[in-house]
Design an enzyme around this catalytic site. Structure first.
Site, PDB file in Angstrom:
ATOM      1  CG  ASP A 121     -61.596  98.100  18.743  1.00 43.43           C
ATOM      2  OD1 ASP A 121     -60.614  98.149  19.199  1.00 43.43           O
ATOM      3  OD2 ASP A 121     -62.526  98.685  18.416  1.00 43.43           O
ATOM      4  CG  MET A 122     -60.038  89.707  18.928  1.00 40.92           C
ATOM      5  SD  MET A 122     -58.965  89.532  17.357  1.00 40.92           S
ATOM      6  CE  MET A 122     -57.398  89.348  18.256  1.00 40.92           C
ATOM      7  NE  ARG A 172     -59.168  98.122  24.220  1.00 41.97           N
ATOM      8  CZ  ARG A 172     -59.703  98.399  23.031  1.00 41.97           C
ATOM      9  NH1 ARG A 172     -60.355  97.846  22.217  1.00 41.97           N
ATOM     10  NH2 ARG A 172     -59.546  99.723  22.561  1.00 41.97           N
ATOM     11  CE  LYS A 175     -66.039  89.852  32.538  1.00 38.79           C
ATOM     12  NZ  LYS A 175     -67.382  89.956  33.476  1.00 38.79           N
ATOM     13  CB  THR A 215     -63.087  94.508  33.089  1.00 36.37           C
ATOM     14  OG1 THR A 215     -64.064  93.930  33.575  1.00 36.37           O
ATOM     15  CG2 THR A 215     -62.113  94.842  34.256  1.00 36.37           C
ATOM     16  NE  ARG A 271     -70.110  94.807  19.158  1.00 40.10           N
ATOM     17  CZ  ARG A 271     -70.026  95.221  18.125  1.00 40.10           C
ATOM     18  NH1 ARG A 271     -70.555  94.839  16.933  1.00 40.10           N
ATOM     19  NH2 ARG A 271     -69.166  96.346  18.020  1.00 40.10           N
TER      20      ARG A 271
END
Ligand SMILES: Cc1cc2nc3c(=O)[nH]c(=O)nc-3n(C[C@H](O)[C@H](O)[C@H](O)COP(=O)(O)OP(=O)(O)OC[C@H]3O[C@@H](n4cnc5c(N)ncnc54)[C@H](O)[C@@H]3O)c2cc1C
Length: 296
Positions: A121-122, A172, A175, A215, A271
């Site tokens: 993940d980022m 991946r 946004k 998304t 989040r």
């Protein structure tokens, strides 16, 4: 999102934890690995594949980071045992990135060594360089079972795509959930969308790239469906637009659902609630009702 919802979203950290937990249940499989396994069985039965996330981030102690790595090895054992169609998603800060790069690398190695696919993940922009560095190192060491995430919100993303191209990367594209300074990020909704489309086009042109289009935005889904990359899948979050995901499956697309589980549900839940266009207002009304003593 209305002004009221926006204001409530900002105030969410002040909302009592049990209320946050109540409203975020739909986004989280549960607190145990078995909860995640049960959800993935259900998704697989619906023709969807999954990626399992052990909740936890910004770990402060080495033993906590090692425990998360162990939890991921247990996830792989469960995937194998139950023949689940699922891979895993990891967060580098959960594996010790804030403590030391080497500790994090060691923990990641122990997960990647299982041989199954691992998505990194980022997280927020302070981790982008080290995340891309680790991804490159792993791939150059011959680990092809690893993918990374790029965020359309960041101004650097088109450059990162060009820099990754030699790796035939598995990316991946999302946004980006972390609020970033306007110096490094687009802050306008339409500008983020436009950069998403540009990044998707750029990734489609990278030889050998696999693109996970992550998304729930109907307009972006439409853009993606009009010009799909040669190798792709759609990805969505557990508890968000499940019917839309099912429709994509019926239309013949591969759809992967992000399935988080674990005791450390709070930050992830915040989040998700903050970006839910309707949920913040619902929480506010429920909290006010409780405070006025009219709640159940
Ligand atoms: C599989 C997956 C993995 C991700 N991994 C990362 C990552 O590694 N790093 C990162 O920074 N971000 C990640 N994200 C989050 C992503 O960056 C966005 O914050 C998130 O997907 C919302 O953006 P959107 O494209 O869905 O558009 P939005 O405009 O936010 O949402 C479009 C529509 O989707 C619905 N929707 C969206 N969110 C919710 C919600 N919480 N509850 C109810 N309805 C909702 C609403 O109908 C909304 O109008 C990931 C997202 C997905 C789907």
């Amino acid at each position: 999102m209305s002004l009221f919802d926006r204001a409530v979203a900002r105030a969410l950290p002040a909302v009592p934890k049990p209320v946050v937990q109540l409203f975020s249940q739909r986004y989280i499989a549960g607190s145990t690995l078995q909860d995640a396994v049960d959800v993935v069985h259900r998704l697989n039965d619906e023709g969807k594949v999954a990626t399992i996330d052990v909740l936890g981030e910004e770990i402060a102690r080495e033993d906590e980071a090692r425990a998360i790595a162990q939890a991921y090895r247990d996830v792989f054992a469960a995937i194998e045992r139950d023949a689940l169609s699922s891979n895993v998603s990891i967060k580098l800060t959960a594996l010790g990135l804030d403590l030391s790069y080497d500790l994090c690398r060691e923990n990641v190695d122990s997960i990647v060594a299982q041989g199954k696919f691992v998505r990194i993940d980022m997280e927020d922009a302070s981790t982008t360089d080290e995340t891309l560095r680790l991804y490159r190192e792993l791939r150059e060491d011959g680990h092809d079972n690893v993918g990374v995430v790029l965020q359309a919100r960041l101004r650097r993303t088109l450059g990162d795509i060009a820099a990754l191209a030699d790796l035939r990367p598995n990316v991946r594209l999302c946004k980006g959930i972390y609020p970033e300074r306007s110096a490094i990020a687009f802050t306008d909704y339409e500008a983020i969308r436009a950069n998403f489309v540009q990044a998707l086009r750029a990734l489609s042109a990278v030889d050998g790239a696999h693109v996970a289009i992550a998304t729930h935005d109907e307009w972006l889904l439409g853009e993606a469906l009009r010009a799909l990359p040669p190798s792709y899948e759609f990805q969505m979050l557990l508890g968000v637009r499940e019917e839309r995901a099912s429709r994509l499956v019926r239309e013949g697309h591969r759809v992967r659902i992000y399935v988080p589980f674990g005791e450390q549900w709070y930050q992830y839940s915040l989040r998700r609630l903050q970006e839910n266009p309707a949920m913040a207002g619902t929480i506010a009304r429920s909290t006010v009702t409780r405070l006025l003593g009219r709640g159940e």
